[in-house]
Design a protein around this motif. Sequence first.
Motif, PDB file in Angstrom:
ATOM      1  N   TYR A 102       0.839  -1.209   0.000  1.00 46.43           N
ATOM      2  CA  TYR A 102       0.000   0.000   0.000  1.00 46.43           C
ATOM      3  C   TYR A 102       0.873   1.257   0.000  1.00 46.43           C
ATOM      4  O   TYR A 102       0.600   2.216  -0.732  1.00 46.43           O
ATOM      5  N   ARG A 103       1.936   1.277   0.798  1.00 47.80           N
ATOM      6  CA  ARG A 103       2.820   2.446   0.844  1.00 47.80           C
ATOM      7  C   ARG A 103       3.472   2.691  -0.522  1.00 47.80           C
ATOM      8  O   ARG A 103       3.593   3.838  -0.960  1.00 47.80           O
ATOM      9  N   LEU A 104       3.893   1.626  -1.187  1.00 45.35           N
ATOM     10  CA  LEU A 104       4.489   1.782  -2.512  1.00 45.35           C
ATOM     11  C   LEU A 104       3.452   2.311  -3.506  1.00 45.35           C
ATOM     12  O   LEU A 104       3.753   3.202  -4.311  1.00 45.35           O
ATOM     13  N   VAL A 121      11.201   2.143   1.393  1.00 52.31           N
ATOM     14  CA  VAL A 121      10.687   0.771   1.477  1.00 52.31           C
ATOM     15  C   VAL A 121      11.656  -0.206   0.828  1.00 52.31           C
ATOM     16  O   VAL A 121      11.986  -1.257   1.400  1.00 52.31           O
ATOM     17  N   LEU A 122      12.139   0.112  -0.359  1.00 50.48           N
ATOM     18  CA  LEU A 122      13.022  -0.797  -1.090  1.00 50.48           C
ATOM     19  C   LEU A 122      14.366  -0.994  -0.385  1.00 50.48           C
ATOM     20  O   LEU A 122      14.949  -2.080  -0.451  1.00 50.48           O
ATOM     21  N   CYS A 123      14.855   0.042   0.279  1.00 48.76           N
ATOM     22  CA  CYS A 123      16.170  -0.040   0.928  1.00 48.76           C
ATOM     23  C   CYS A 123      16.122  -0.718   2.295  1.00 48.76           C
ATOM     24  O   CYS A 123      17.127  -1.265   2.745  1.00 48.76           O
ATOM     25  N   THR A 124      14.981  -0.660   2.973  1.00 50.95           N
ATOM     26  CA  THR A 124      14.922  -1.179   4.342  1.00 50.95           C
ATOM     27  C   THR A 124      14.305  -2.571   4.425  1.00 50.95           C
ATOM     28  O   THR A 124      14.162  -3.115   5.514  1.00 50.95           O
ATOM     29  N   ARG A 125      13.965  -3.164   3.282  1.00 47.03           N
ATOM     30  CA  ARG A 125      13.391  -4.502   3.271  1.00 47.03           C
ATOM     31  C   ARG A 125      14.307  -5.471   2.530  1.00 47.03           C
ATOM     32  O   ARG A 125      14.944  -5.108   1.540  1.00 47.03           O
ATOM     33  N   LEU A 263       4.630  10.374   6.862  1.00 45.26           N
ATOM     34  CA  LEU A 263       5.913   9.723   7.135  1.00 45.26           C
ATOM     35  C   LEU A 263       5.925   9.096   8.523  1.00 45.26           C
ATOM     36  O   LEU A 263       6.427   7.978   8.713  1.00 45.26           O
ATOM     37  N   VAL A 264       5.373   9.806   9.491  1.00 47.27           N
ATOM     38  CA  VAL A 264       5.298   9.281  10.858  1.00 47.27           C
ATOM     39  C   VAL A 264       4.469   8.003  10.876  1.00 47.27           C
ATOM     40  O   VAL A 264       4.869   6.991  11.457  1.00 47.27           O
ATOM     41  N   HIS A 265       3.323   8.017  10.217  1.00 45.09           N
ATOM     42  CA  HIS A 265       2.492   6.819  10.126  1.00 45.09           C
ATOM     43  C   HIS A 265       3.271   5.683   9.473  1.00 45.09           C
ATOM     44  O   HIS A 265       3.315   4.567   9.997  1.00 45.09           O
ATOM     45  N   GLY A 266       3.837   5.979   8.298  1.00 44.90           N
ATOM     46  CA  GLY A 266       4.502   4.941   7.519  1.00 44.90           C
ATOM     47  C   GLY A 266       5.582   4.225   8.298  1.00 44.90           C
ATOM     48  O   GLY A 266       5.639   2.989   8.317  1.00 44.90           O
ATOM     49  N   ILE A 267       6.436   4.983   8.953  1.00 43.91           N
ATOM     50  CA  ILE A 267       7.565   4.388   9.671  1.00 43.91           C
ATOM     51  C   ILE A 267       7.107   3.712  10.961  1.00 43.91           C
ATOM     52  O   ILE A 267       7.514   2.580  11.267  1.00 43.91           O
ATOM     53  N   MET A 268       6.239   4.363  11.725  1.00 44.83           N
ATOM     54  CA  MET A 268       5.831   3.798  13.004  1.00 44.83           C
ATOM     55  C   MET A 268       4.980   2.540  12.827  1.00 44.83           C
ATOM     56  O   MET A 268       5.168   1.553  13.544  1.00 44.83           O
ATOM     57  N   VAL A 269       4.070   2.545  11.855  1.00 43.87           N
ATOM     58  CA  VAL A 269       3.254   1.355  11.619  1.00 43.87           C
ATOM     59  C   VAL A 269       4.115   0.220  11.067  1.00 43.87           C
ATOM     60  O   VAL A 269       3.994  -0.938  11.487  1.00 43.87           O
ATOM     61  N   SER A 270       5.016   0.529  10.143  1.00 50.61           N
ATOM     62  CA  SER A 270       5.868  -0.495   9.528  1.00 50.61           C
ATOM     63  C   SER A 270       6.836  -1.131  10.516  1.00 50.61           C
ATOM     64  O   SER A 270       7.148  -2.312  10.410  1.00 50.61           O
ATOM     65  N   HIS A 271       7.311  -0.349  11.473  1.00 54.34           N
ATOM     66  CA  HIS A 271       8.410  -0.823  12.324  1.00 54.34           C
ATOM     67  C   HIS A 271       8.032  -1.072  13.785  1.00 54.34           C
ATOM     68  O   HIS A 271       8.877  -1.483  14.576  1.00 54.34           O
ATOM     69  N   CYS A 272       6.766  -0.857  14.148  1.00 52.95           N
ATOM     70  CA  CYS A 272       6.403  -0.929  15.568  1.00 52.95           C
ATOM     71  C   CYS A 272       6.547  -2.322  16.162  1.00 52.95           C
ATOM     72  O   CYS A 272       6.713  -2.461  17.380  1.00 52.95           O
ATOM     73  N   GLU A 273       6.502  -3.364  15.357  1.00 54.46           N
ATOM     74  CA  GLU A 273       6.680  -4.717  15.893  1.00 54.46           C
ATOM     75  C   GLU A 273       8.054  -5.291  15.567  1.00 54.46           C
ATOM     76  O   GLU A 273       8.318  -6.457  15.865  1.00 54.46           O
TER      77      GLU A 273
END
Length: 315
Positions: A102-104, A121-125, A263-273
């Motif tokens: 969805y982010r992409l 997304v591409l660099c951190t996965r 950006l805050v949503h994207g990073i926090m939701v993606s990385h919170c777990e």
Amino acid sequence: MDPEYFTSYDMCWGTLGTVRPFPGFHADRDALEIQAALESKNAGTLVRILTNRSNAQRQEVAQAYEGQTRKDLAAALKKALSGDVEVLLLELLMPPVQYEAYRLQQAMAGLGTDEETLMEVLCTRSGPRLQEIRAVYKQMYKKELEKELKGETSGDFAKLVLALLNKSEAAGSVQRDVETLSASLNGKKAEAAPWIEVLTSRDSDHLNKVLTGLELTSGQTVNLTVEKRFSGDFRLGLSVLVQCIQNADVYLARRLATMKSSLVHGIMVSHCEEDLLCIRAAFVKLTGASLYSSLQKQFKGDHLQALLAICRSED
């Protein structure tokens, strides 16, 4: 925040995430409470439950809600809520790989392309994770991710993006890679191809050694080299890639420091777990303030309470 969250001896304290499985979890009970909260439009209760459950638990709650009401939970949230808190809770309901897809898609939607979010997304996965994202993207949007990326990018930046999407680790010599990158800078115009080839096909430890060797050879930071010798979208993409190789937590903390809602949503939701604790630590070092207190200065209301619950605590 549910007080039970901190009282269980079964907590996964070894994780670097901030959101963990809720102890004493009962999907049916949560679904009933959510149903009542939706009817009364009690956003506080919705925030409390959905931010204090792991993603896997949220999927169970959504299934239980549908079983009880014959309604889709995401659709019900859209009717009951609005604004940033609605967006954030809907994002929390998405399974992780679906959320990355969805982010992409969002980065490519509408006029213009958000090149940096694509790169983030591409660099951190990892390569395998990106293949999962590619498959889910096709399911969600009935389109091939690779074709979509080709259509939204061009030139050397397109080659970099596609190389990252298809990245796989190959063996290489650190010294030879340093020499290859150094040689690519000798001409009047720096060559992009060697940078793409090397930086998308080695493991992170190897690449850190390569970047350190290049800095020793050139006498300046790699970021400065990239800034001076490349231009346009490719310079941006290469800069993000270099930063993520050197320290992805610092790069993500720098993105968070903009306090831009998406950006805050994207990073926090993606990385919170996964690793939000590491990003929080990098944020403090980078800005001199905790992420928790910085969120309080920027956001408000139920949206703020949801972000604070994901962030979890002060540093």
